[in-house]
Enzyme design. Structure first.
Site, PDB file in Angstrom:
ATOM      1  N   GLU A  16      -1.158  -3.547  -9.076  1.00  0.00           N
ATOM      2  CA  GLU A  16      -1.327  -4.650 -10.039  1.00  0.00           C
ATOM      3  C   GLU A  16      -1.502  -5.995  -9.354  1.00  0.00           C
ATOM      4  OE1 GLU A  16       1.978  -4.220 -12.731  1.00  0.00           O
ATOM      5  OE2 GLU A  16       0.786  -2.967 -14.068  1.00  0.00           O
ATOM      6  N   HIS A  48       0.839  -1.205   0.000  1.00  0.00           N
ATOM      7  CA  HIS A  48       0.000   0.000   0.000  1.00  0.00           C
ATOM      8  C   HIS A  48       0.877   1.259   0.000  1.00  0.00           C
ATOM      9  CE1 HIS A  48      -2.773  -2.848   2.266  1.00  0.00           C
ATOM     10  NE2 HIS A  48      -3.551  -2.467   1.273  1.00  0.00           N
ATOM     11  N   ARG A  88      -4.076 -10.037   3.986  1.00  0.00           N
ATOM     12  CA  ARG A  88      -4.531 -11.360   4.440  1.00  0.00           C
ATOM     13  C   ARG A  88      -3.373 -12.279   4.838  1.00  0.00           C
ATOM     14  NH1 ARG A  88      -8.427 -10.107   0.440  1.00  0.00           N
ATOM     15  NH2 ARG A  88     -10.555 -10.163   1.259  1.00  0.00           N
TER      16      ARG A  88
HETATM   17  P1  AMP Z   1      -6.703  -3.314  -0.390  1.00  0.00           P
HETATM   18  O1  AMP Z   1      -6.518  -2.559   0.881  1.00  0.00           O
HETATM   19  O2  AMP Z   1      -6.328  -4.748  -0.295  1.00  0.00           O
HETATM   20  O3  AMP Z   1      -8.043  -3.066  -1.017  1.00  0.00           O
HETATM   21  O4  AMP Z   1      -5.630  -2.705  -1.392  1.00  0.00           O
HETATM   22  C1  AMP Z   1      -5.593  -1.332  -1.671  1.00  0.00           C
HETATM   23  C2  AMP Z   1      -4.731  -1.095  -2.867  1.00  0.00           C
HETATM   24  O5  AMP Z   1      -3.404  -1.532  -2.589  1.00  0.00           O
HETATM   25  C3  AMP Z   1      -5.205  -1.872  -4.099  1.00  0.00           C
HETATM   26  O6  AMP Z   1      -5.061  -1.042  -5.243  1.00  0.00           O
HETATM   27  C4  AMP Z   1      -4.260  -3.029  -4.128  1.00  0.00           C
HETATM   28  O7  AMP Z   1      -4.080  -3.553  -5.430  1.00  0.00           O
HETATM   29  C5  AMP Z   1      -2.989  -2.401  -3.621  1.00  0.00           C
HETATM   30  N1  AMP Z   1      -2.082  -3.432  -3.118  1.00  0.00           N
HETATM   31  C6  AMP Z   1      -2.359  -4.401  -2.211  1.00  0.00           C
HETATM   32  N2  AMP Z   1      -1.302  -5.212  -2.046  1.00  0.00           N
HETATM   33  C7  AMP Z   1      -0.326  -4.751  -2.884  1.00  0.00           C
HETATM   34  C8  AMP Z   1       0.999  -5.177  -3.195  1.00  0.00           C
HETATM   35  N3  AMP Z   1       1.538  -6.232  -2.618  1.00  0.00           N
HETATM   36  N4  AMP Z   1       1.700  -4.461  -4.105  1.00  0.00           N
HETATM   37  C9  AMP Z   1       1.138  -3.395  -4.716  1.00  0.00           C
HETATM   38  N5  AMP Z   1      -0.106  -2.936  -4.464  1.00  0.00           N
HETATM   39  C10 AMP Z   1      -0.827  -3.613  -3.573  1.00  0.00           C
END
Ligand code: AMP
Length: 279
Positions: free
Chosen positions: A148, A37, A187
């Site tokens: 991505e 993030h 997760r």
């Molecule tokens: P989430 O909180 O899981 O909804 O993720 C928020 C944003 O962070 C989304 O655009 C995800 O694709 C991005 N994101 C989550 N994990 C990663 C990662 N390992 N690398 C790059 N972006 C990520």
């Protein structure tokens, strides 16, 4: 850094920024922030005058109630990570703030929302489109940053802003990985130590498979990935597809696309992990 809970207050702050011709960048998240993030936030800070990060665990995108209830919520820690990287506004609304009325909108983005995650998580992308469109209306950003890691989600968001005529530039950022290759994910904390040790097999296998494409056929590469990962008793591949990175249409031959992406979902014990890799 300001922490804001209401759309009205957020709009007032951002109206002032926009009056001063500030370019606004936006990173939507569900919190439980990790370096993945933060890489999006850093990119946003570098390329905009003002950086807004939302933290909202969106109930309408969870098709599994247990997953929603157990999703990690760590707002205070998240804010302590966001301030040093230069975030200006954290938008952390309540469910009532985002959904004063049930959102009854039903979207259809065709193939990009129907395949892979769309087929296995009914309603998931509809919920994503509901919340991200509401967040875009609240923030009205110039640029919005997505990882991505959720490859299909980016295609859905691009289709959504086109369908709804939302004037925002969507920026895709590369996957951040742990040293052993595991894609960072909120997760991952749910993995037992044994599962955590096994989980890098996913990225390792994908990477290995890229070394013998295109000599092997698409189907041979798919079989290799599925069989290698399933050989570990802790792991179960839900799907592995190699698709065109723009349309998400499955390819049969390497010549079907200039942008082949392999997208995978694996259960590691009870924990559902997703990953993808370019060929
Ligand atoms: P989430 O909180 O899981 O909804 O993720 C928020 C944003 O962070 C989304 O655009 C995800 O694709 C991005 N994101 C989550 N994990 C990663 C990662 N390992 N690398 C790059 N972006 C990520």
């Amino acid at each position: 850094m300001k922490i804001v809970n209401s759309i009205k207050e957020l709009k007032a702050y951002l109206a002032e920024e926009k009056r001063n011709n500030k370019q606004v960048g936006f990173v939507p998240t569900m919190g439980a922030l990790h370096d993945g993030h933060l890489s999006l936030v850093k990119c946003c800070v570098e390329n905009n005058d003002v950086c807004v990060v939302s933290i909202f665990v969106n109930p309408t995108q969870f098709n599994d109630k247990h997953d929603l209830e157990t999703y990690p919520r760590t707002l205070e820690k998240d804010c302590s990570l966001l301030e040093p990287v230069g975030c200006d506004y954290v938008f952390a609304p309540s469910v009532e703030e985002m959904y004063p009325e049930p959102d009854t909108r039903v979207f259809d983005f065709g193939l990009v929302s129907a395949v892979m995650e769309g087929a296995r998580r009914p309603g998931h992308f509809n919920g994503v489109a509901q919340i991200v469109s509401k967040l875009f209306y609240a923030v009205e950003p110039d640029n919005a940053y997505f990882g991505e890691k959720d490859f299909q989600q980016i295609a859905v968001i691009r289709a959504m802003v086109e369908q709804l005529n939302i004037p925002v530039n969507i920026v895709a950022c590369p996957i951040l990985r742990e040293e052993d290759g595991l894609a960072m994910s909120s997760r991952n904390v749910r993995l037992t130590p044994e599962q955590r040790q096994k989980a890098p097999l996913i990225a390792r296998t994908l990477k290995e498979s890229t070394t013998f494409a295109p000599e092997k056929s698409v189907q041979e590469v798919i079989d290799f990935v599925i069989n290698t990962i399933n050989a570990d008793p802790v792991m179960r591949v839900e799907y592995y597809e190699i698709v065109d990175g723009y349309t998400l249409k499955s390819i049969q031959n390497w010549s079907d696309t200039t942008y082949p992406i392999g997208c995978i979902t694996v259960y590691c014990g009870e924990v559902r992990l997703i990953d993808n890799m370019k060929y």
